[in-house]
Design a protein around this motif. Structure first.
Motif, short mmCIF file in Angstrom:
data_model
loop_
_atom_site.label_atom_id
_atom_site.label_comp_id
_atom_site.label_asym_id
_atom_site.label_seq_id
_atom_site.Cartn_x
_atom_site.Cartn_y
_atom_site.Cartn_z
N MET A 1 -1.02 21.55 -69.40
CA MET A 1 0.21 22.31 -69.56
C MET A 1 0.20 23.58 -68.70
SD MET A 1 2.68 22.37 -72.30
CE MET A 1 4.21 23.16 -72.17
N TYR A 2 -0.98 24.12 -68.46
CA TYR A 2 -1.11 25.33 -67.63
C TYR A 2 -1.59 24.96 -66.24
CZ TYR A 2 -1.08 27.89 -72.05
OH TYR A 2 -0.75 28.41 -73.28
N TYR A 3 -1.20 25.76 -65.27
CA TYR A 3 -1.78 25.70 -63.94
C TYR A 3 -2.36 27.08 -63.69
CZ TYR A 3 -2.49 24.91 -58.99
OH TYR A 3 -3.08 24.76 -57.75
N LEU A 4 -3.67 27.18 -63.61
CA LEU A 4 -4.37 28.46 -63.44
C LEU A 4 -5.29 28.40 -62.24
CD1 LEU A 4 -5.43 29.06 -67.15
CD2 LEU A 4 -3.64 30.28 -65.89
N VAL A 5 -5.25 29.47 -61.45
CA VAL A 5 -6.09 29.55 -60.26
C VAL A 5 -6.75 30.92 -60.23
CG1 VAL A 5 -6.12 29.43 -57.74
CG2 VAL A 5 -4.52 28.01 -59.02
N GLU A 6 -8.04 30.94 -59.97
CA GLU A 6 -8.74 32.21 -59.77
C GLU A 6 -8.70 32.55 -58.30
OE1 GLU A 6 -13.22 34.10 -60.20
OE2 GLU A 6 -12.71 32.29 -61.34
N THR A 7 -8.55 33.83 -57.98
CA THR A 7 -8.55 34.27 -56.60
C THR A 7 -9.57 35.39 -56.41
OG1 THR A 7 -7.21 35.21 -54.80
CG2 THR A 7 -6.62 35.86 -57.03
N ASP A 8 -10.07 35.50 -55.20
CA ASP A 8 -10.99 36.60 -54.86
C ASP A 8 -10.23 37.87 -54.52
OD1 ASP A 8 -13.27 35.04 -55.24
OD2 ASP A 8 -13.26 34.33 -53.17
N LYS A 9 -8.91 37.79 -54.45
CA LYS A 9 -8.08 38.95 -54.10
C LYS A 9 -8.03 39.94 -55.27
CE LYS A 9 -5.09 36.38 -50.99
NZ LYS A 9 -3.70 35.93 -50.74
N SER A 10 -7.73 41.17 -54.91
CA SER A 10 -7.49 42.17 -55.96
C SER A 10 -6.21 41.81 -56.71
CB SER A 10 -7.35 43.56 -55.34
OG SER A 10 -6.11 43.65 -54.62
N PHE A 11 -6.05 42.38 -57.87
CA PHE A 11 -4.85 42.17 -58.66
C PHE A 11 -3.60 42.52 -57.86
CE2 PHE A 11 -1.68 44.25 -61.41
CZ PHE A 11 -1.28 43.17 -62.16
N GLU A 12 -3.59 43.71 -57.27
CA GLU A 12 -2.41 44.16 -56.52
C GLU A 12 -2.13 43.29 -55.30
OE1 GLU A 12 -0.04 46.14 -57.40
OE2 GLU A 12 -1.05 46.83 -59.21
N GLN A 13 -3.20 42.87 -54.58
CA GLN A 13 -2.99 42.02 -53.41
C GLN A 13 -2.44 40.66 -53.82
OE1 GLN A 13 -3.41 43.07 -50.03
NE2 GLN A 13 -2.06 41.28 -49.93
N ALA A 14 -2.96 40.09 -54.90
CA ALA A 14 -2.47 38.80 -55.38
C ALA A 14 -0.99 38.90 -55.79
CB ALA A 14 -3.32 38.32 -56.56
N ALA A 15 -0.62 40.01 -56.44
CA ALA A 15 0.78 40.20 -56.83
C ALA A 15 1.68 40.32 -55.61
CB ALA A 15 0.91 41.43 -57.73
N THR A 16 1.24 41.06 -54.61
CA THR A 16 2.01 41.21 -53.38
C THR A 16 2.15 39.88 -52.66
OG1 THR A 16 1.31 43.51 -53.12
CG2 THR A 16 2.04 42.37 -51.12
N ASP A 17 1.06 39.13 -52.58
CA ASP A 17 1.09 37.84 -51.89
C ASP A 17 1.92 36.82 -52.65
OD1 ASP A 17 -0.48 39.03 -49.97
OD2 ASP A 17 -2.32 37.96 -50.52
N LEU A 18 1.94 36.89 -53.97
CA LEU A 18 2.78 35.98 -54.74
C LEU A 18 4.25 36.27 -54.45
CD1 LEU A 18 3.21 33.74 -56.80
CD2 LEU A 18 3.17 35.50 -58.57
N ALA A 19 4.64 37.52 -54.46
CA ALA A 19 6.04 37.86 -54.18
C ALA A 19 6.47 37.34 -52.81
CB ALA A 19 6.23 39.38 -54.27
N ALA A 20 5.59 37.44 -51.81
CA ALA A 20 5.91 36.92 -50.48
C ALA A 20 6.03 35.40 -50.49
CB ALA A 20 4.84 37.37 -49.48
N ALA A 21 5.16 34.72 -51.21
CA ALA A 21 5.21 33.26 -51.29
C ALA A 21 6.50 32.80 -51.97
CB ALA A 21 3.98 32.72 -52.02
N VAL A 22 6.92 33.51 -53.00
CA VAL A 22 8.16 33.18 -53.71
C VAL A 22 9.33 33.23 -52.72
CG1 VAL A 22 9.79 33.99 -55.47
CG2 VAL A 22 7.33 33.88 -55.99
N ALA A 23 9.40 34.27 -51.93
CA ALA A 23 10.48 34.42 -50.96
C ALA A 23 10.44 33.32 -49.90
CB ALA A 23 10.40 35.79 -50.29
N ARG A 24 9.25 32.97 -49.43
CA ARG A 24 9.12 31.91 -48.41
C ARG A 24 9.65 30.57 -48.91
NH1 ARG A 24 4.22 34.36 -47.40
NH2 ARG A 24 3.05 32.82 -48.61
N HIS A 25 9.60 30.35 -50.21
CA HIS A 25 10.05 29.08 -50.78
C HIS A 25 11.49 29.15 -51.29
CE1 HIS A 25 6.40 26.66 -50.53
NE2 HIS A 25 5.78 27.83 -50.57
N HIS A 26 12.22 30.19 -50.88
CA HIS A 26 13.64 30.34 -51.19
C HIS A 26 13.92 30.47 -52.69
CE1 HIS A 26 14.21 29.57 -46.98
NE2 HIS A 26 13.53 28.43 -47.11
N PHE A 27 12.98 31.08 -53.38
CA PHE A 27 13.19 31.48 -54.76
C PHE A 27 13.35 32.99 -54.75
CE2 PHE A 27 11.87 27.33 -55.66
CZ PHE A 27 11.89 27.04 -57.02
#
Length: 127
Positions: free
Chosen positions: A1-27
């Motif tokens: 039911m969950y999709y979970l991924v661990e990253t080596d990035k900092s919390f803030e960098q992961a949040a920034t990169d997620l926001a960019a990925a969301v935009a790239r996918h037209h969400f």
């Protein structure tokens, strides 16, 4: 039911990169809830960081709502970036499984599958 991924990035960098990925996918990011800061601002001793991104693709949302308006309560999709015991995690509840528990409509299942694939790609790109 969950999709979970661990990253080596900092919390803030992961949040920034997620926001960019969301935009790239037209969400779009409708809102970001900073749960960690909210809890701390209320005087609660909470050591972890947690940002919850509410994301939406208007076209896909319209398909879901035209199938069953009650499903507005399951929208928008949520992706979390959080820390847990020194690790940065990105995760979500899979839309396909969540919506299949709420509706047996075949058309909705296809829409949910498409949304889930895109959101998982966003998470993977952010890691």
């Amino acid at each position: 039911m969950y999709y979970l991924v661990e990253t080596d990035k900092s919390f803030e960098q992961a949040a920034t990169d997620l926001a960019a990925a969301v935009a790239r996918h037209h969400f779009g990011v409708l809102h970001v809830h900073d749960l960690g800061n909210t809890l701390r601002s209320k005087g609660i001793a909470f050591a972890e960081d947690c940002k919850i991104f509410e994301v939406c693709n208007p076209g896909q949302a319209a398909k879901v709502l035209s199938t069953d308006m009650r499903l507005n309560m399951a929208l928008p999709c949520r992706i979390s970036v959080y820390t847990e015991q020194g690790k940065t995690m990105i995760g979500l509840i899979k839309p396909g499984q969540m919506l299949s528990a709420l509706s047996q409509d075949v058309a909705l299942a296809q829409v949910a599958k498409e949304i889930e694939e895109k959101i998982i790609q966003m998470v993977d790109e952010a890691t």
